[in-house]
Motif scaffolding. Structure first.
Motif, PDB file in Angstrom:
ATOM      1  N   GLU B 165       0.871  -1.192   0.000  1.00 15.50           N
ATOM      2  CA  GLU B 165       0.000   0.000   0.000  1.00 15.50           C
ATOM      3  C   GLU B 165       0.898   1.230   0.000  1.00 15.50           C
ATOM      4  O   GLU B 165       1.846   1.297   0.795  1.00 15.50           O
ATOM      5  CB  GLU B 165      -0.838   0.022   1.277  1.00 15.50           C
ATOM      6  CG  GLU B 165      -2.158  -0.729   1.213  1.00 15.50           C
ATOM      7  CD  GLU B 165      -3.186  -0.100   0.285  1.00 15.50           C
ATOM      8  OE1 GLU B 165      -3.292   1.132   0.272  1.00 15.50           O
ATOM      9  OE2 GLU B 165      -3.864  -0.858  -0.422  1.00 15.50           O
ATOM     10  N   PRO B 166       0.635   2.193  -0.885  1.00 19.77           N
ATOM     11  CA  PRO B 166       1.437   3.416  -0.790  1.00 19.77           C
ATOM     12  C   PRO B 166       1.125   4.134   0.534  1.00 19.77           C
ATOM     13  O   PRO B 166       0.023   3.980   1.074  1.00 19.77           O
ATOM     14  CB  PRO B 166       0.976   4.240  -1.998  1.00 19.77           C
ATOM     15  CG  PRO B 166      -0.312   3.662  -2.417  1.00 19.77           C
ATOM     16  CD  PRO B 166      -0.365   2.251  -1.943  1.00 19.77           C
ATOM     17  N   PRO B 167       2.078   4.894   1.058  1.00 20.54           N
ATOM     18  CA  PRO B 167       1.843   5.552   2.354  1.00 20.54           C
ATOM     19  C   PRO B 167       0.736   6.606   2.261  1.00 20.54           C
ATOM     20  O   PRO B 167       0.588   7.278   1.244  1.00 20.54           O
ATOM     21  CB  PRO B 167       3.187   6.197   2.677  1.00 20.54           C
ATOM     22  CG  PRO B 167       3.866   6.335   1.370  1.00 20.54           C
ATOM     23  CD  PRO B 167       3.386   5.215   0.508  1.00 20.54           C
ATOM     24  N   SER B 168      -0.030   6.704   3.357  1.00 19.32           N
ATOM     25  CA  SER B 168      -1.106   7.709   3.406  1.00 19.32           C
ATOM     26  C   SER B 168      -0.562   9.030   3.915  1.00 19.32           C
ATOM     27  O   SER B 168       0.338   9.054   4.760  1.00 19.32           O
ATOM     28  CB  SER B 168      -2.219   7.243   4.336  1.00 19.32           C
ATOM     29  OG  SER B 168      -2.859   6.131   3.779  1.00 19.32           O
ATOM     30  N   LEU B 169      -1.108  10.104   3.399  1.00 23.47           N
ATOM     31  CA  LEU B 169      -0.729  11.446   3.866  1.00 23.47           C
ATOM     32  C   LEU B 169      -1.972  12.141   4.414  1.00 23.47           C
ATOM     33  O   LEU B 169      -3.071  11.941   3.887  1.00 23.47           O
ATOM     34  CB  LEU B 169      -0.169  12.277   2.703  1.00 23.47           C
ATOM     35  CG  LEU B 169       1.169  11.843   2.118  1.00 23.47           C
ATOM     36  CD1 LEU B 169       1.463  12.644   0.855  1.00 23.47           C
ATOM     37  CD2 LEU B 169       2.276  12.060   3.126  1.00 23.47           C
ATOM     38  N   PRO B 170      -1.827  12.965   5.454  1.00 24.70           N
ATOM     39  CA  PRO B 170      -2.988  13.701   5.944  1.00 24.70           C
ATOM     40  C   PRO B 170      -3.358  14.810   4.944  1.00 24.70           C
ATOM     41  O   PRO B 170      -2.510  15.647   4.629  1.00 24.70           O
ATOM     42  CB  PRO B 170      -2.528  14.280   7.275  1.00 24.70           C
ATOM     43  CG  PRO B 170      -1.057  14.300   7.207  1.00 24.70           C
ATOM     44  CD  PRO B 170      -0.618  13.240   6.254  1.00 24.70           C
ATOM     45  N   VAL B 171      -4.570  14.775   4.417  1.00 24.70           N
ATOM     46  CA  VAL B 171      -4.978  15.820   3.470  1.00 24.70           C
ATOM     47  C   VAL B 171      -5.900  16.853   4.129  1.00 24.70           C
ATOM     48  O   VAL B 171      -5.987  17.990   3.655  1.00 24.70           O
ATOM     49  CB  VAL B 171      -5.639  15.232   2.197  1.00 24.70           C
ATOM     50  CG1 VAL B 171      -4.608  14.541   1.321  1.00 24.70           C
ATOM     51  CG2 VAL B 171      -6.760  14.287   2.528  1.00 24.70           C
ATOM     52  N   VAL B 172      -6.556  16.440   5.222  1.00 31.47           N
ATOM     53  CA  VAL B 172      -7.329  17.396   6.026  1.00 31.47           C
ATOM     54  C   VAL B 172      -7.000  17.128   7.494  1.00 31.47           C
ATOM     55  O   VAL B 172      -7.079  15.993   7.957  1.00 31.47           O
ATOM     56  CB  VAL B 172      -8.863  17.251   5.818  1.00 31.47           C
ATOM     57  CG1 VAL B 172      -9.617  18.276   6.675  1.00 31.47           C
ATOM     58  CG2 VAL B 172      -9.237  17.427   4.355  1.00 31.47           C
ATOM     59  N   VAL B 173      -6.562  18.181   8.193  1.00 29.90           N
ATOM     60  CA  VAL B 173      -6.283  18.052   9.619  1.00 29.90           C
ATOM     61  C   VAL B 173      -7.082  19.124  10.343  1.00 29.90           C
ATOM     62  O   VAL B 173      -6.920  20.306  10.070  1.00 29.90           O
ATOM     63  CB  VAL B 173      -4.767  18.198   9.925  1.00 29.90           C
ATOM     64  CG1 VAL B 173      -4.514  18.168  11.423  1.00 29.90           C
ATOM     65  CG2 VAL B 173      -3.972  17.119   9.229  1.00 29.90           C
ATOM     66  N   ASN B 174      -7.955  18.661  11.231  1.00 34.98           N
ATOM     67  CA  ASN B 174      -8.769  19.572  12.040  1.00 34.98           C
ATOM     68  C   ASN B 174      -9.508  20.604  11.180  1.00 34.98           C
ATOM     69  O   ASN B 174      -9.533  21.790  11.487  1.00 34.98           O
ATOM     70  CB  ASN B 174      -7.868  20.265  13.072  1.00 34.98           C
ATOM     71  CG  ASN B 174      -8.625  20.574  14.341  1.00 34.98           C
ATOM     72  OD1 ASN B 174      -9.750  20.096  14.532  1.00 34.98           O
ATOM     73  ND2 ASN B 174      -8.032  21.369  15.198  1.00 34.98           N
TER      74      ASN B 174
END
Lengths: 123, 225
Positions: B165-174
């Motif tokens: 699985e490619p690594p996940s990145l945070p696209v929305v934080v709070n």
């Protein structure tokens, strides 16, 4: 990295310039006040007490003008101590207190030399 | 009191600036010179806060001299191997082919307990599993296990790359969109808005939204207080 190194050189240059400015500022302020004190002591010894009293007030005022600058580089209480000594000198500008005036002026000169020594000497 | 508050503010922000100038390395494991400057900076910073009679420059000038020296010495170390060795020392091998180099360990004042502790922290409980152990210049121990003790990798097991699985990145934080991460995942705000609509959760209600290059989403909604 290059930007950081450039910033480091700029900071180093600014700090050296500030230290040199402080050195010059402290030296000039103390030397001028010492000269004024020697002048007022000479006036008092020659019997011109009125002029000596006037010079004492002028010296204190002149020192107060550069005191803020000195406090940037020196311990505040050391600068304040000298200012207090200078403001008390005019009270001795009379025939009866000649000895006290000269001794107080000498004491203040020694304080000023110590102030300069504290800032300008390495060890 | 107001003066003290102001001085603390000034010192705090200027020390943050100084630490940022020194870079991330200063926040992790430290080289000897970095440790010295960090200790000195923390002590110098407290002078003008603790002693109002001292001019603020008496702590800020030395702090910035140390910061510039630290950066300039790092630059010198990058150019000169000799300077680097003088300032930071060099890595030392203390275990080779499972055999302890006791002379090196004595020289480093590194006890057997220290070594075993360092190995345990790397999930190695047998000294015989170690092929090479090196004490780095920052005091950490790097270990190479023997072939027989190595954990097999996906390559060794000949697993297909498509299984990863490619690594996940945070696209929305709070509730805040991280545009750079959206771009890295190969999507845009319109795609995100459509996904939010589909999931029935507006961006402002999102606590954390992770996304990877396969556009797989993981949503954590904000909890109501």
């Amino acid at each position: 990295m290059k930007a950081r190194v450039r910033a480091a050189w700029v900071i180093m240059a600014a700090v050296i310039a500030l230290s040199l400015a402080g050195h010059i500022w402290v030296h000039r302020a103390t030397e001028r006040t010492i000269l004024q004190l020697e002048d007022l002591a000479a006036c008092a010894r020659s019997g011109d007490y009125k002029k000596a009293g006037q010079k004492a007030l002028e010296t204190a005022e002149d020192f107060d003008k550069c005191a803020h600058g000195l406090e940037m580089f020196m311990r505040r209480e050391a600068v304040a101590e000298i200012s207090v000594s200078l403001h008390g000198l005019s009270a001795y500008a009379n025939r009866e207190s000649l000895y006290d005036l000269c001794s107080e002026a000498d004491k203040t000169i020694r304080q000023l030399r110590l102030l300069e020594h504290m800032y300008c000497t390495l060890f | 009191m107001a003066l003290l508050l102001l001085r603390t503010f000034i010192v705090y922000f200027l020390i943050i600036l100084a630490m940022r100038l020194m870079g991330k390395k200063q926040l992790g494991e430290l080289q000897p010179s970095e440790l010295v400057s960090t200790i000195l900076i923390s002590n110098l910073a407290s002078i003008s806060i603790e002693s109002p009679e001292m001019p603020i420059l008496s702590s800020l000038v030395p702090v910035f001299v140390i910061v510039s020296l630290e950066i300039l010495l790092s630059a010198l170390c990058m150019k000169s191997r000799r300077a680097e060795q003088i300032l930071s020392g060099s890595p030392r091998i203390i275990v080779q082919n499972g055999k302890l180099d006791q002379a090196q360990m004595r020289d480093l004042r590194f006890t057997a307990d220290d070594l075993l502790e360092a190995l345990r922290s790397k999930d190695i409980f047998e000294l015989s599993d170690v092929e090479l152990a090196v004490v780095e210049t920052n005091g950490s121990v790097s270990v190479k296990k023997k072939f027989a003790a190595e954990t097999p990798t996906n390559g060794d097991l000949k697993l297909p790359a498509s299984a990863s699985e490619p690594p996940s990145l945070p696209v929305v934080v709070n509730g805040h969109i991280i545009h750079d991460h959206l771009r890295r995942c190969g999507v845009n705000e319109h795609w995100l808005a459509a996904c939010c609509k589909r999931m029935g959760c507006p961006v402002t209600e999102i606590y954390l939204l992770l996304c990877n290059k396969k556009k797989k989403l993981t949503l954590i909604r904000k909890e109501r207080a």
